[in-house]
Enzyme design. Structure first.
Site, PDB file in Angstrom:
ATOM      1  N   GLY A  12      48.494 -25.202 -40.236  1.00 21.17           N
ATOM      2  CA  GLY A  12      49.034 -24.304 -41.238  1.00 21.17           C
ATOM      3  C   GLY A  12      50.467 -23.851 -41.107  1.00 21.17           C
ATOM      4  N   GLU A  49      45.417 -27.507 -34.860  1.00 18.78           N
ATOM      5  CA  GLU A  49      45.368 -28.714 -35.709  1.00 18.78           C
ATOM      6  C   GLU A  49      46.596 -28.825 -36.599  1.00 18.78           C
ATOM      7  OE1 GLU A  49      41.860 -28.058 -38.044  1.00 18.78           O
ATOM      8  OE2 GLU A  49      40.503 -28.262 -36.353  1.00 18.78           O
ATOM      9  N   PRO A  50      47.787 -28.902 -36.033  1.00 15.06           N
ATOM     10  CA  PRO A  50      48.963 -28.973 -36.889  1.00 15.06           C
ATOM     11  C   PRO A  50      49.149 -30.354 -37.497  1.00 15.06           C
ATOM     12  CG  PRO A  50      49.618 -29.123 -34.590  1.00 15.06           C
ATOM     13  CD  PRO A  50      48.123 -28.988 -34.605  1.00 15.06           C
ATOM     14  N   GLY A  51      49.531 -30.395 -38.738  1.00 16.58           N
ATOM     15  CA  GLY A  51      49.833 -31.671 -39.383  1.00 16.58           C
ATOM     16  C   GLY A  51      51.294 -31.672 -39.823  1.00 16.58           C
ATOM     17  N   ARG A  52      51.537 -30.885 -40.875  1.00 14.59           N
ATOM     18  CA  ARG A  52      52.870 -30.843 -41.472  1.00 14.59           C
ATOM     19  C   ARG A  52      53.975 -30.521 -40.458  1.00 14.59           C
ATOM     20  NH1 ARG A  52      53.344 -29.228 -46.965  1.00 14.59           N
ATOM     21  NH2 ARG A  52      51.337 -28.198 -46.680  1.00 14.59           N
ATOM     22  N   ARG A 109      54.034 -34.464 -54.343  1.00  8.64           N
ATOM     23  CA  ARG A 109      54.111 -33.032 -54.044  1.00  8.64           C
ATOM     24  C   ARG A 109      54.851 -32.204 -55.111  1.00  8.64           C
ATOM     25  NH1 ARG A 109      55.834 -30.667 -50.283  1.00  8.64           N
ATOM     26  NH2 ARG A 109      54.011 -29.354 -49.984  1.00  8.64           N
ATOM     27  N   TYR A 156      52.293 -29.567 -56.527  1.00  6.19           N
ATOM     28  CA  TYR A 156      52.432 -28.200 -55.972  1.00  6.19           C
ATOM     29  C   TYR A 156      53.771 -27.557 -56.332  1.00  6.19           C
ATOM     30  CZ  TYR A 156      49.286 -30.698 -52.757  1.00  6.19           C
ATOM     31  OH  TYR A 156      48.320 -31.500 -52.207  1.00  6.19           O
ATOM     32  N   CYS A 177      55.324 -43.054 -66.420  1.00  3.14           N
ATOM     33  CA  CYS A 177      55.312 -42.592 -67.807  1.00  3.14           C
ATOM     34  C   CYS A 177      54.649 -41.234 -67.956  1.00  3.14           C
ATOM     35  CB  CYS A 177      54.598 -43.628 -68.668  1.00  3.14           C
ATOM     36  SG  CYS A 177      55.269 -45.263 -68.393  1.00  3.14           S
ATOM     37  N   TYR A 233      52.096 -35.473 -45.944  1.00  2.00           N
ATOM     38  CA  TYR A 233      51.489 -35.482 -47.277  1.00  2.00           C
ATOM     39  C   TYR A 233      52.357 -36.243 -48.286  1.00  2.00           C
ATOM     40  CZ  TYR A 233      48.889 -31.906 -44.804  1.00  2.00           C
ATOM     41  OH  TYR A 233      48.155 -31.245 -43.862  1.00  2.00           O
TER      42      TYR A 233
END
Ligand code: LLP
Length: 396
Positions: free
Chosen positions: A222, A257-260, A296, A300, A325, A354
């Site tokens: 997060g 659990e870091p991703g970004r 993204r 978002y 399109c 992502y």
């Protein structure tokens, strides 16, 4: 970037190995003496070369599907350092994970515990689990990536958790090993994560007092990254410092659990300017990357800096759009960008997380190539898809 664009073509995701290693080591350093495992959230970027880098650094992995398990095993991960998250694990995925000998499952419902017990019994193994607690804390991030409120589908409400731990003792093939939470993604202010961790630590202490043999606490992912030039990414050390004493006192091993925050800043999406045009007052820069490559902004409303590769002069206020399109296919609106003449290369920043993983073949566009830069060397780590790839597996 120009060399890569010329040799590998565009659109191409370009990743920096050094940046990934630095981000991982920042976490490791921030934990210091606390017993910990950094379980990289594979969903952020599951490219084998990226996973391999993390395997070499000693990372664990947080997976959410059988496919992600397959990927981390291909990359050489130690299954004993893998945790399996997700609200809808399928029986065959659970079976695959049990046979692979993963560390534990982050379970999100009582019915999932029943399925886990049944499958473990059938295979003659014991399954370790942590309950994912929904602590009812507002992550204050984009609603689509906010997960910690009772209105969300995630986790087990904190008020119900003890009952579930107690009842889980009736199952014969599973054992409660830990406790976990994850309240959302792209948090620039870590305060909600701290609040969630405090609530879960409190619950963990109570459960241990009641005789539950918990061994680990999983803090989830997060922590955000700076997409806007004005943003400040949270400091990993400060975040852990604010919890350090309580984490240490818990006696639990800590997972995160870091991703970004591991791969986000390490990647850029390299694209070429195809055309320029104006409709009335609006100026458009049409590039060869599109929403199918990086969804993204469309999904978002996220901001990605657009950096010039070829020249930094000739600044103009433009919409940067792709060939798909849909009017939703834009990367920037009314943005001052430099060096955007036809034939120039540009780079969409902070696209390492992502990005490729959420790309698609919409408009029958082959998915982009991926390149890993390490020091002064680079190589293609995923080839651009071909037209033949587009129809693979189809019949008429
Ligand atoms: N653990 C769990 C259980 C998760 O659901 C997630 C992300 C993570 C860890 C990693 O979170 P991170 O450290 O990356 O924030 N596609 C969206 C983000 C979706 C995040 C989903 N879960 C985006 O592009 O912003």
């Amino acid at each position: 970037m120009r060399d890569v664009a010329r040799a590998a073509g565009t659109p191409t995701f370009v990743y920096s190995a050094t940046s990934i290693r630095d981000a991982y080591r920042d976490y490791d350093f921030a934990f210091g003496e606390l017993p910990h495992t950094i379980c990289y959230a594979v969903k952020a970027n599951s490219t084998l070369a990226v996973l391999r880098l993390l395997v070499e650094l000693g990372a664990g992995f947080d997976i959410v599907s059988g496919g992600e398990l397959y990927r981390v095993l291909q990359a050489g991960a130690d299954p004993a350092r893998v945790v399996f998250s997700g609200v809808g694990k399928r029986a065959h995925e659970i079976e695959y994970a049990l046979l692979s000998g993963i560390h534990s499952f982050n379970c999100e419902s009582e019915s999932e515990l029943g399925v886990l017990d049944e499958i473990a019994g059938r295979l003659g193994v014991r399954a370790r689990f942590a309950l994912r607690i929904n602590p009812d804390v507002d992550a204050s991030t984009h609603p689509y990536i906010s997960t910690g409120l009772t209105e969300h589908k995630f986790g087990i409400g904190i008020q119900h958790a003890e009952g579930v731990y107690v009842r889980s003792r009736h199952y014969r093939n599973i054992s409660a090993e830990g406790i976990s939470c994850h309240i959302g993604s792209q948090m620039l202010d870590p305060a909600p994560m701290v609040e969630a961790a405090e609530k879960v630590l409190h619950l963990a202490a109570h459960l241990i007092g009641q005789g539950h043999d918990l061994r680990h606490l999983d803090l989830g992912g997060g922590l955000g990254i700076a997409y806007h030039p004005g943003d400040a990414a949270p400091d990993k050390k400060q975040f852990l410092d604010s919890l350090r004493d309580r984490l240490a006192a818990s006696g639990l091993a800590i997972l995160i659990e870091p991703g970004r925050s591991i791969v986000g800043q390490a990647g850029m999406l390299l694209t070429e300017v195809l055309y320029r045009k104006s409709n009335g007052a609006k100026q458009f820069v049409i590039v060869d990357a599109a929403m199918n490559d990086l969804i993204r902004p469309a999904l978002y409303q996220s901001h990605h800096e657009i950096l010039p590769v070829d020249r930094s002069d000739e600044i103009s206020i433009v919409d940067v759009v792709g060939p798909v399109c849909e009017s939703g296919d834009f990367f920037a609106r009314g943005r001052a960008v430099a060096g955007a003449r036809v034939g120039d290369y540009m780079a969409l920043a902070a696209a390492g997380a992502y990005g490729f993983v959420q790309s698609s073949n919409y408009n029958s566009r082959p998915r982009a190539a991926e390149v890993l830069v390490d020091g002064d060397r680079w190589r293609v780590v995923r080839e651009r898809e071909s037209y033949a790839d587009l129809v693979r597996g189809e019949t008429m």
